[in-house]
Design a protein around this motif. Structure first.
Motif, PDB file in Angstrom:
ATOM      1  N   PHE A   1       0.836  -1.200   0.000  1.00 45.40           N
ATOM      2  CA  PHE A   1       0.000   0.000   0.000  1.00 45.40           C
ATOM      3  C   PHE A   1       0.874   1.254   0.000  1.00 45.40           C
ATOM      4  CE2 PHE A   1      -2.006   3.428   2.413  1.00 45.40           C
ATOM      5  CZ  PHE A   1      -3.163   3.618   1.687  1.00 45.40           C
ATOM      6  N   GLU A   2       1.861   1.291   0.870  1.00 46.67           N
ATOM      7  CA  GLU A   2       2.738   2.461   0.945  1.00 46.67           C
ATOM      8  C   GLU A   2       3.458   2.693  -0.376  1.00 46.67           C
ATOM      9  OE1 GLU A   2       5.130   1.397   4.301  1.00 46.67           O
ATOM     10  OE2 GLU A   2       3.813   2.428   5.713  1.00 46.67           O
ATOM     11  N   ALA A   3       3.928   1.627  -1.019  1.00 52.00           N
ATOM     12  CA  ALA A   3       4.638   1.765  -2.296  1.00 52.00           C
ATOM     13  C   ALA A   3       3.718   2.344  -3.367  1.00 52.00           C
ATOM     14  CB  ALA A   3       5.182   0.411  -2.737  1.00 52.00           C
ATOM     15  N   ALA A   4       2.477   1.876  -3.393  1.00 52.55           N
ATOM     16  CA  ALA A   4       1.524   2.385  -4.391  1.00 52.55           C
ATOM     17  C   ALA A   4       1.225   3.854  -4.156  1.00 52.55           C
ATOM     18  CB  ALA A   4       0.240   1.565  -4.348  1.00 52.55           C
ATOM     19  N   MET A   5       1.087   4.255  -2.911  1.00 54.84           N
ATOM     20  CA  MET A   5       0.737   5.637  -2.611  1.00 54.84           C
ATOM     21  C   MET A   5       1.935   6.572  -2.811  1.00 54.84           C
ATOM     22  SD  MET A   5      -2.400   5.189  -2.135  1.00 54.84           S
ATOM     23  CE  MET A   5      -2.710   6.944  -1.996  1.00 54.84           C
ATOM     24  N   ARG A   6       3.130   6.098  -2.551  1.00 55.82           N
ATOM     25  CA  ARG A   6       4.314   6.960  -2.731  1.00 55.82           C
ATOM     26  C   ARG A   6       4.483   7.406  -4.176  1.00 55.82           C
ATOM     27  NH1 ARG A   6       7.034   3.626   1.064  1.00 55.82           N
ATOM     28  NH2 ARG A   6       7.857   2.362  -0.634  1.00 55.82           N
TER      29      ARG A   6
END
Length: 238
Positions: free
Chosen positions: A178-183
């Motif tokens: 999730f964090e990778a997608a949002m970054r």
């Protein structure tokens, strides 16, 4: 406060609306329950939202007011699997809840947010990933597996996830994905709050089951609620 039963949608959902005392158009909050379906924990959260001044809808995404004991219940498991495996269906059920809340005369349709617990958190965030016109989406001890992360760039809402580090339903790899997608989304406004040593269902004082998996945590409950209410005040302009 006024409580009102609301029937809506194609599957005959049994929602419950909580309206604060006083006149005027107010922001609205959709509250999605955990994977067992609508029940007292969801009503309690919606009631607390109304005490904060929001018009809150406890939403029924299974239909008919269905409430299973847990996911080991065959009917509960079937309904959960059907919904969690179909992002378009998740979005359609969330849209039905949004439409019924937005149509209420007590609600400012331009100031609506969604929150949820466990699978309900996935419902709230997935709705945001669809590009829905909500201001914020918040998940508590939420599962992230069903999310359509390829649509991260469509989210207009501010996003907040509040999870425990010892929650087997939200493994670290799902949070990292999730964090990778949002970054990758320069305009996205998102936040992940992790509570050390905290397990699944940490907001529910009545949670049961294996205490190594499900355990109420008063500190994480209080801190996550404070984070959520701060974000809602900021995002909804209330």
């Amino acid at each position: 406060m006024v409580e009102e039963e609301v029937r809506y949608g194609a599957i005959g959902s049994h929602g419950r609306l909580f309206v604060p005392e006083g006149a005027g158009s107010r922001p609205g909050v959709i509250v999605f329950p955990g994977g067992g379906g609508i029940g007292e924990a969801c009503y309690r959260s919606a009631r607390r939202m109304a005490e904060q001044g929001y018009v809150a809808l406890a939403a029924d995404y299974y239909g008919g007011g269905f409430r299973g004991k847990d996911l080991s219940d065959p009917e509960n498991g079937r309904r959960f699997a059907e919904l969690a495996g179909d992002a378009a269906l998740m979005r359609a059920r969330a849209t039905e809840a949004f439409d019924v809340l937005a149509a209420r005369p007590e609600v400012d349709a331009g100031r609506i947010a969604a929150i949820g617990y466990c699978f309900g958190g996935a419902m709230a965030v997935e709705f945001a990933l669809s590009g829905a016109a909500i201001r914020a989406a918040i998940g508590f001890h939420m599962v992230l597996g069903p999310l359509t992360l390829s649509d991260a760039g469509k989210a207009k809402a501010r996003l907040l996830i509040c999870n425990g580090t010892r929650d087997p339903y939200a493994p670290l790899e799902d949070i990292t994905a999730f964090e990778a997608a949002m970054r990758d989304q320069a305009e996205a406004r998102w936040q992940v709050n992790l509570y050390g040593g905290v397990r699944h269902n940490f907001t529910d004082p009545d949670t049961g089951g294996d205490p190594e998996v499900f355990r109420y945590d008063a500190h994480a409950d209080r801190e996550s609620w404070n984070a959520a209410t701060f974000l809602l005040r900021d995002a909804l302009g209330s």
